[in-house]
Design an enzyme around this catalytic site. Structure first.
Site, PDB file in Angstrom:
ATOM      1  N   MET A 249       2.521   2.935   2.247  1.00 35.22           N
ATOM      2  CA  MET A 249       3.819   2.880   2.910  1.00 35.22           C
ATOM      3  C   MET A 249       4.633   1.661   2.510  1.00 35.22           C
ATOM      4  O   MET A 249       5.853   1.748   2.332  1.00 35.22           O
ATOM      5  CB  MET A 249       3.642   2.939   4.436  1.00 35.22           C
ATOM      6  CG  MET A 249       3.198   4.303   4.937  1.00 35.22           C
ATOM      7  SD  MET A 249       3.067   4.407   6.734  1.00 35.22           S
ATOM      8  CE  MET A 249       4.781   4.272   7.239  1.00 35.22           C
TER       9      MET A 249
ATOM     10  N   SER B 228       7.034   5.750  11.404  1.00 31.39           N
ATOM     11  CA  SER B 228       6.440   7.063  11.164  1.00 31.39           C
ATOM     12  C   SER B 228       7.092   7.692   9.943  1.00 31.39           C
ATOM     13  O   SER B 228       8.304   7.620   9.767  1.00 31.39           O
ATOM     14  CB  SER B 228       6.635   7.978  12.380  1.00 31.39           C
ATOM     15  OG  SER B 228       6.054   9.248  12.160  1.00 31.39           O
TER      16      SER B 228
ATOM     17  N   HIS C 204       3.598   8.006  20.583  1.00 30.39           N
ATOM     18  CA  HIS C 204       3.886   8.991  19.530  1.00 30.39           C
ATOM     19  C   HIS C 204       2.591   9.425  18.852  1.00 30.39           C
ATOM     20  O   HIS C 204       2.331  10.613  18.666  1.00 30.39           O
ATOM     21  CB  HIS C 204       4.849   8.351  18.524  1.00 30.39           C
ATOM     22  CG  HIS C 204       4.978   9.031  17.206  1.00 30.39           C
ATOM     23  ND1 HIS C 204       4.004   8.948  16.214  1.00 30.39           N
ATOM     24  CD2 HIS C 204       5.972   9.780  16.666  1.00 30.39           C
ATOM     25  CE1 HIS C 204       4.389   9.622  15.158  1.00 30.39           C
ATOM     26  NE2 HIS C 204       5.580  10.142  15.397  1.00 30.39           N
TER      27      HIS C 204
ATOM     28  N   ASP D 202       1.604  -8.903  -2.590  1.00 25.12           N
ATOM     29  CA  ASP D 202       0.389  -8.195  -2.201  1.00 25.12           C
ATOM     30  C   ASP D 202      -0.777  -8.945  -2.841  1.00 25.12           C
ATOM     31  O   ASP D 202      -0.598  -9.632  -3.854  1.00 25.12           O
ATOM     32  CB  ASP D 202       0.435  -6.744  -2.702  1.00 25.12           C
ATOM     33  CG  ASP D 202      -0.678  -5.881  -2.108  1.00 25.12           C
ATOM     34  OD1 ASP D 202      -0.400  -5.180  -1.114  1.00 25.12           O
ATOM     35  OD2 ASP D 202      -1.805  -5.906  -2.643  1.00 25.12           O
TER      36      ASP D 202
ATOM     37  N   LYS E 167       5.616   3.882  19.588  1.00 25.94           N
ATOM     38  CA  LYS E 167       4.888   4.463  18.458  1.00 25.94           C
ATOM     39  C   LYS E 167       3.445   4.785  18.846  1.00 25.94           C
ATOM     40  O   LYS E 167       2.867   5.778  18.378  1.00 25.94           O
ATOM     41  CB  LYS E 167       4.904   3.482  17.272  1.00 25.94           C
ATOM     42  CG  LYS E 167       4.109   3.949  16.041  1.00 25.94           C
ATOM     43  CD  LYS E 167       4.605   5.277  15.491  1.00 25.94           C
ATOM     44  CE  LYS E 167       4.187   5.536  14.054  1.00 25.94           C
ATOM     45  NZ  LYS E 167       2.763   5.411  13.750  1.00 25.94           N
TER      46      LYS E 167
ATOM     47  N   GLU F 157       0.554  12.913  18.762  1.00 24.43           N
ATOM     48  CA  GLU F 157       0.165  13.474  17.462  1.00 24.43           C
ATOM     49  C   GLU F 157      -1.286  13.964  17.504  1.00 24.43           C
ATOM     50  O   GLU F 157      -1.604  15.044  16.996  1.00 24.43           O
ATOM     51  CB  GLU F 157       0.353  12.400  16.398  1.00 24.43           C
ATOM     52  CG  GLU F 157      -0.090  12.759  15.001  1.00 24.43           C
ATOM     53  CD  GLU F 157      -0.005  11.541  14.109  1.00 24.43           C
ATOM     54  OE1 GLU F 157      -1.052  11.055  13.645  1.00 24.43           O
ATOM     55  OE2 GLU F 157       1.129  11.044  13.891  1.00 24.43           O
TER      56      GLU F 157
ATOM     57  N   GLY G  71       0.823  -1.197   0.000  1.00 28.52           N
ATOM     58  CA  GLY G  71       0.000   0.000   0.000  1.00 28.52           C
ATOM     59  C   GLY G  71       0.859   1.250   0.000  1.00 28.52           C
ATOM     60  O   GLY G  71       2.017   1.234  -0.454  1.00 28.52           O
TER      61      GLY G  71
END
Length: 330
Positions: A11, A121, A192, A30, A189, A196, A9
């Site tokens: 990323m 990230s 994080h 995929d 994360k 955010e 996808g």
């Protein structure tokens, strides 16, 4: 090094491309044959199944999953484990709940398969900017894959060195951290992403107050140019950040954010952050309120919500879900 990438996808495909740019070999899979074909044209070896991917990789194999957290990741790990062998390594680079990492690492350890969780990230910008990574897993397994992480990371760039860091892990200055054992990477994360939420909410509310100051009913009204304010704050301001950069970009493109409804999704990490705060008895007033504001946006929406949606679109390519127009207010 050679690595398998599962999930091509936004990323996953860019992670594969950045690795190939850095000289690594990629075997890609995929469920979309078109996605596999596109990456094969860029130099990857395409696989038509998870079994085929495992066969194409030379032991000890390394496979990086970049899939949505939850059922699909769970099923894919279960199937991959049947095709991997002792000494192989499985990496989950998605936004998985850290307690699932702890359980999976224990299950795979029984088969002598290493499990590494990587909080990643960088969003849709990672191909060019690099990815900030928070890594959990056994030290030897993480260290062996350092060439992979080093290529994916953004590098030190032009950011000034922090004083008094002598003797500390130099990898963090290049944008990646071995945070601890299984689950530690995704826990860091998770927090994080909770932060955010709070930062985004603060920007959204602040710009909404500025915008509303132009109301005709106010005696001391000001017709502020929000795009110009965002731009000037980017330069030397104490609240400058990459999120503000993206906010400035969104406001320059869409003055009134008319292309956004303000229906703001949450992808789970904010909820898990609040749950962790409850477990630890830590007050998390701002982070909790930011999460609840996202819930509220699905009932009644305003300019601040549209700006939140715009920010999510800028950094992650996230597309709004839910109702398209009901509940909006100017």
């Amino acid at each position: 090094m050679e690595i398998g990438i599962v999930g091509l996808g936004r990323m996953g495909a860019n992670i594969a491309r950045r690795l190939m740019r850095g000289g690594h070999s990629v075997v890609a899979f995929d469920i979309s044959a078109d996605a596999v074909a596109a990456l094969a044209r860029a130099g990857a070896t395409g696989a038509d199944s998870l079994a085929g991917l495992a066969v194409a990789l030379k032991p000890p194999r390394t496979v990086w999953l970049m899939l949505p957290a939850g059922k699909i990741t769970e099923q894919t790990i279960g199937e991959l484990a049947r095709h991997l062998s002792a000494g192989d390594t499985l990496i989950d680079g998605g936004n998985t709940f850290y307690k699932d990492d702890v359980r999976r690492a224990e299950e795979l350890r029984a088969k002598a398969i290493h499990y590494i969780d990587v909080g990643t990230s960088g969003g849709v910008w990672g191909l060019e900017r690099g990815y900030c990574m928070m890594i959990g897993g056994e030290k030897d397994a993480v260290d062996r894959l350092d060439p992979i992480f080093a290529v994916l990371a953004p590098g030190a760039g032009t950011i000034a060195k922090t004083d008094n860091r002598e003797g500390r892990d130099p990898r963090v200055e290049n944008g990646y951290l071995h945070a601890g054992p299984a689950g530690a990477g995704h826990f860091v994360k998770m927090i994080h992403n909770g932060i955010e939420y709070g930062l985004m909410q603060a920007y959204a509310e602040g710009f909404d107050i500025l915008r509303a100051r132009g109301a005709a009913s106010l005696a001391d009204r000001y017709d502020f140019d929000l795009a110009d304010i965002a731009e000037v704050w980017r330069r030397g301001s104490v609240i400058s950040s990459w999120l503000l950069d993206l906010t400035a970009s969104a406001l320059a493109k869409h003055k009134n954010l008319e292309t956004f409804t303000g229906y703001v999704e949450d992808s789970g990490e904010g909820r898990w952050t609040v749950q962790a705060a409850i477990e630890e008895a830590i007050p998390a007033n701002v982070l909790s309120a930011a999460l609840y504001e996202r819930f509220r946006s699905r009932i009644e929406r305003d300019f601040a919500d549209r700006l939140l949606s715009a920010m999510r679109n800028e950094f992650g390519g996230h597309v709004e879900g839910g109702p398209s127009s009901s509940g909006n207010r100017p």
